[in-house]
Design a protein around this motif. Structure first.
Motif, short mmCIF file in Angstrom:
data_model
loop_
_atom_site.label_atom_id
_atom_site.label_comp_id
_atom_site.label_asym_id
_atom_site.label_seq_id
_atom_site.Cartn_x
_atom_site.Cartn_y
_atom_site.Cartn_z
N LEU A 15 0.81 -1.21 0.00
CA LEU A 15 0.00 0.00 0.00
C LEU A 15 0.84 1.25 0.00
N SER A 16 2.13 1.14 0.22
CA SER A 16 2.95 2.31 0.46
C SER A 16 3.58 2.85 -0.80
N ALA A 17 4.07 4.06 -0.71
CA ALA A 17 4.57 4.75 -1.89
C ALA A 17 5.95 4.30 -2.31
N GLY A 63 2.19 4.00 7.67
CA GLY A 63 1.02 4.28 6.86
C GLY A 63 -0.27 4.05 7.62
N PRO A 64 -1.43 4.28 6.97
CA PRO A 64 -2.72 4.23 7.66
C PRO A 64 -3.09 2.85 8.19
N HIS A 65 -2.46 1.80 7.68
CA HIS A 65 -2.75 0.45 8.17
C HIS A 65 -2.18 0.21 9.57
N GLN A 66 -1.22 1.03 9.99
CA GLN A 66 -0.50 0.81 11.26
C GLN A 66 -1.09 1.70 12.34
N THR A 225 -2.45 -3.25 14.06
CA THR A 225 -3.36 -2.69 13.07
C THR A 225 -4.79 -2.74 13.56
N ASP A 226 -5.58 -1.74 13.15
CA ASP A 226 -7.02 -1.76 13.37
C ASP A 226 -7.77 -2.18 12.11
N THR A 227 -7.08 -2.18 10.96
CA THR A 227 -7.76 -2.32 9.68
C THR A 227 -7.51 -3.63 8.94
N LEU A 228 -6.36 -4.26 9.13
CA LEU A 228 -6.03 -5.48 8.39
C LEU A 228 -6.53 -6.72 9.12
#
Length: 268
Positions: A15-17, A63-66, A225-228
Motif C-alpha cells: 500500500l505504500s509509496a 502508513g494508515p494500516h498501522q 493494526t485496526d484495519t487489516l
C-alpha cells in the motif's frame, strides 16, 4: 512520506509509496545488487544494543494500516534479551506506540538466524525479516518471518522480488511462538532460498522469479493494526505486549558456522 531509513512489514508495504520507484531501478543486475552488501558474519546475543550495528526506528509510522508510532522508548535490553514493546502510549498520529530496529548495513547471501519469543495478542505482528527498497536506491526485495497474534501456532514466510510478493506459506511452530523461544532461519543463495523453523526445513524456493537478489538490511519489529483484520485478526488492547529476541546471527556463504545450533553447521 516516511523518513529514511525506512522500515516495513509484508502486506501493508504493497500500500505504500516506496513501490513506485521499483520499476525504474529493476535493471540492477544480481552481481551489482550483491556488491552493495558490506555486512560480515556476526552473532549478536543482545547483552547490549550496539548502535553502530542497529538503527532504532523512531517518530513515524508506516502508513494508515498501522495503529502505532515507532518509538525508541519501546526498545530495551533486559536480562540479555532485546525487548520490543507495544503499548497504549499515544504518540504522533497514533493512539499506540510500537518498536522496530534495523541494521545500518546491508547483508547478502548467507544464513540468517533469530531466536525469539513473540507477542501474543490478535492484531499484532512480531516480525523478523530483511528488506531493501527505493529509499536505499534499490528495488523492493524482502524475506520474511511474520508471526501473527491471531495464530501463534504458525509463522508466515514470504518473499518479495522488485515489490512483487504473493509467496506466502504458513509453517507450524510446535508449542506456540509465544510460549518460549523458537529458532527461525533462512539460507539465501543465488539459486535457492530455504526457510527453517527450529532446525526443520519448512519451505524451499528454487524458482528464479521468486528469489530476491539485492542485499538487504535486517529488521525486528512489533506493530499493530485496526484495519487489516482478515490478515492479522481483530485488534483489542488488553495491556502491553513484548517481543523478545535472544540471538541474531548472520553467516556469510563460505564462512564457518558460528555456534553449535546454527543451521549453517548442517549445510552441505
Amino acid at each position: 512520506m516516511i523518513p529514511s531509513p525506512l522500515s516495513s512489514t509484508t502486506f501493508p508495504r504493497l500500500l505504500s509509496a516506496f513501490i513506485l520507484g521499483a520499476t525504474a531501478l529493476a535493471s540492477f543486475s544480481s552481481a551489482q545488487a550483491q556488491e552493495a552488501a558490506n555486512g560480515h558474519s556476526f552473532v549478536d546475543t543482545f547483552d547490549k544494543l550496539d548502535l553502530k550495528r542497529w538503527y532504532i526506528s523512531d517518530g513515524w509510522n508506516n502508513g494508515p494500516h498501522q495503529n502505532c508510532t515507532w518509538t525508541k522508548n519501546n526498545v530495551k535490553i533486559k536480562d540479555g534479551h532485546l525487548e520490543l514493546t507495544f503499548d497504549d502510549k499515544p504518540l504522533g498520529e497514533r493512539k499506540f506506540s510500537c518498536a522496530e530496529i534495523q541494521t545500518r548495513q546491508r547483508f547478502g547471501y548467507g544464513t540468517y538466524e533469530a531466536r525469539l519469543k513473540t507477542a501474543e495478542a490478535p492484531g499484532l505482528n512480531s516480525a523478523f525479516f530483511t528488506f531493501i527498497g527505493p529509499m536505499d536506491k534499490s528495488p523492493h526485495d524482502e524475506i520474511d518471518f511474520e508471526i501473527l497474534g491471531k495464530n501463534l501456532k504458525q509463522v508466515q514466510v514470504n518473499q518479495y522480488i522488485s515489490a512483487k510478493g504473493g509467496n506466502e506459506k504458513m509453517a507450524p511452530v510446535d508449542g506456540g511462538a509465544h510460549e518460549g523461544f523458537n529458532d527461525y532461519a533462512f539460507v539465501w543463495e543465488k539459486d535457492r532460498l530455504r526457510y527453517y523453523v527450529n532446525g526443520k526445513l519448512v519451505q524451499d524456493v528454487t524458482d528464479p522469479a521468486k528469489l530476491p537478489s539485492h542485499s538487504q538490511k535486517i529488521f525486528f519489529s512489533l506493530w499493530g493494526t485496526d484495519t487489516l483484520k482478515d490478515w492479522m485478526g481483530n485488534f483489542t488492547y488488553t495491556g502491553p505486549q513484548t517481543m523478545s529476541v535472544e540471538r541474531l546471527a548472520f553467516t556469510a556463504l563460505g564462512d564457518k558456522c558460528q555456534f553449535p545450533e546454527s543451521v549453517a553447521c548442517t549445510l552441505n
